[in-house]
Design an enzyme around this catalytic site. Structure first.
Site, PDB file in Angstrom:
ATOM      1  N   CYS A 148      -0.385 -68.511  72.627  1.00 28.63           N
ATOM      2  CA  CYS A 148       0.011 -68.397  74.035  1.00 28.63           C
ATOM      3  C   CYS A 148      -0.193 -66.974  74.534  1.00 28.63           C
ATOM      4  CB  CYS A 148       1.467 -68.819  74.205  1.00 28.63           C
ATOM      5  SG  CYS A 148       2.062 -68.643  75.899  1.00 28.63           S
ATOM      6  N   CYS A 151       2.503 -65.684  76.918  1.00 29.10           N
ATOM      7  CA  CYS A 151       3.737 -65.262  76.243  1.00 29.10           C
ATOM      8  C   CYS A 151       3.542 -63.918  75.543  1.00 29.10           C
ATOM      9  CB  CYS A 151       4.164 -66.269  75.173  1.00 29.10           C
ATOM     10  SG  CYS A 151       3.949 -67.988  75.603  1.00 29.10           S
ATOM     11  N   ASP A 152       2.457 -63.781  74.802  1.00 30.44           N
ATOM     12  CA  ASP A 152       2.352 -62.651  73.875  1.00 30.44           C
ATOM     13  C   ASP A 152       1.340 -61.583  74.286  1.00 30.44           C
ATOM     14  OD1 ASP A 152       4.218 -63.907  72.274  1.00 30.44           O
ATOM     15  OD2 ASP A 152       2.705 -65.075  71.205  1.00 30.44           O
TER      16      ASP A 152
END
Ligand code: NDP
Length: 368
Positions: A148, A151-152
């Site tokens: 992701c 997200c990261d």
């Protein structure tokens, strides 16, 4: 084997942000929800708490200006659901029967009768299954390997570094494009010489000078060192079989997701990939009384905050349904717990026996 029977008004399956938010709302509405989730099992790839349990920093969940660890966030969700009276059942569901209400869910030890069902079983990212990809400490998952980018990607360890994205669909292109905001360069590794992604997204990626496409290539291994994480990938040219090492600081696997819907096949409408189909105006599925929220019905946004949002919607929809109020279905008509249908144009109500009555209060002669 004898099983214990539980009768509940609201049963939720899944304990990620969607399921737990549905539980918070249903519990606060005094509906005593029962939340069922499978125990943690590496072989069956179950992750109670959802995908945030395998994430480290969460920087984009509103309300946490200094970020929060994924497992810590999910623990807070769970405590909040517990506080208002959610019951938790850690069981593997072996069978469901949604042909009539109450719906019947079978586990090894229980038969659960549910007046309404909220499905929040999520989707799992697909993985390549190569060395180095598994979660820390076996591999570098969570320490340089991610599924992701949203997200990261913004994490400090990826800034101004060279990164790798694997895949050739819309997700891979979207992730590669997003990562160019932070990375010095993004290599997009694809096993063929043509992308599957939509043309408009391809064109944008081809124009992005920070993205380099590596065609006809597979990733054999993710390389790294102990605590410092990923240092590179071993690539194989699928036409010549030549291998080489490409140095990089992070690897984003974007080869698709699999919604966790096997249990419901043949009973609820799904798209060709297996995502549950819900109404545009509610979380209703085609089965009156069954609602779906979170990634199990969302191939597009897939964020913790959107999952939580639809979890809230599903609980409110279940509450409305139990209150005998009409719920918008994917077909456009609306249905109540008694099986009355309001037609899409709102002009008529069709009773369960087929009788059609007008959907307005007749005005008295005096009013007219
Ligand atoms: P897709 O299934 O569309 O694409 C998966 C990609 O990964 C393919 O290019 C495939 O290669 C490759 N792949 C699959 N398995 C492997 C493997 N084992 N090794 C190497 N490569 C592999 O998944 P997406 O997640 O990209 O998209 C899913 C859906 O979501 C699509 O409908 C997409 O349009 C939609 N979506 C839309 C977005 C948007 O509109 N903004 C954003 C993201 C997704 P190959 O091509 O050779 O099969």
């Amino acid at each position: 084997m004898l099983t214990q029977t539980l009768d509940r008004e609201v049963v939720i399956i899944g304990s990620g942000p969607a399921g737990l938010t549905a539980a918070i709302y249903a519990a606060r509405a005094n509906l005593r929800p029962l939340l069922i989730d499978a125990p943690s099992d590496a072989e069956r790839q179950t992750t109670p708490g959802g995908q945030l349990m395998i994430t480290t920093e969460v920087e984009n969940y509103p309300g946490f200006p200094h970020s929060i660890q994924g497992p810590e966030l999910m623990e807070a969700f769970r405590l909040q659901a517990e506080r208002f009276g959610t019951e938790f059942l850690e069981e593997w569901i072996t069978d469901v029967d949604l042909s009539e209400r109450p719906f019947i869910l079978q586990t090894g030890n229980y038969t659960v009768n549910a007046q309404t069902l909220i499905i929040a079983t999520g989707a799992s990212a697909k993985w390549l299954g190569i060395p180095g990809e598994a979660k820390v400490p076996i591999g570098f998952g969570g320490n340089g390997v991610s599924a992701c980018a949203t997200c990261d990607g913004p994490l400090p360890g990826f800034r101004n570094r060279e990164l790798v994205v694997v895949g050739g669909g819309d997700t891979a292109i979207e992730e590669a494009t997003f990562l160019t905001r932070y990375a010095s360069k993004v290599y997009l590794i694809h096993r063929r010489d043509k992308l599957r992604a939509s043309k408009i997204m391809q064109d944008k990626a081809f124009q992005n000078k920070k993205i380099e496409f590596v065609w006809n290539t597979g990733v054999e291994e993710i390389l790294g060192e102990g605590n410092s994480g990923v240092t590179g990938v071993r690539l194989v040219n699928l036409q010549t079989n030549e291998t080489r090492v490409l140095p990089c600081a992070g690897v984003f696997i974007a080869i698709g997701h699999k919604p966790n819907t096997d249990l419901f096949k043949g009973q609820i409408d799904m798209d060709e990939v297996g995502y549950l189909i819900t109404s545009h105006r509610s979380t209703a599925t085609n089965v009156p009384g069954v609602f779906a929220c979170g990634d199990v019905q969302d191939a597009t946004y897939r964020q913790a905050v959107t999952a939580a949002g639809t979890g809230c919607m599903a609980a409110l929809d279940a509450e409305r349904f139990l209150d005998h109020l009409p719920i918008p279905m994917p077909t456009g008509d609306e249905v109540t717990i008694e099986g009355e249908h309001v037609t899409p144009d709102h002009q008529a109500i069709i009773e369960p026996d087929g009788t059609m009555i007008p959907n307005h209060v007749a005005l008295s002669a005096q009013d007219e």
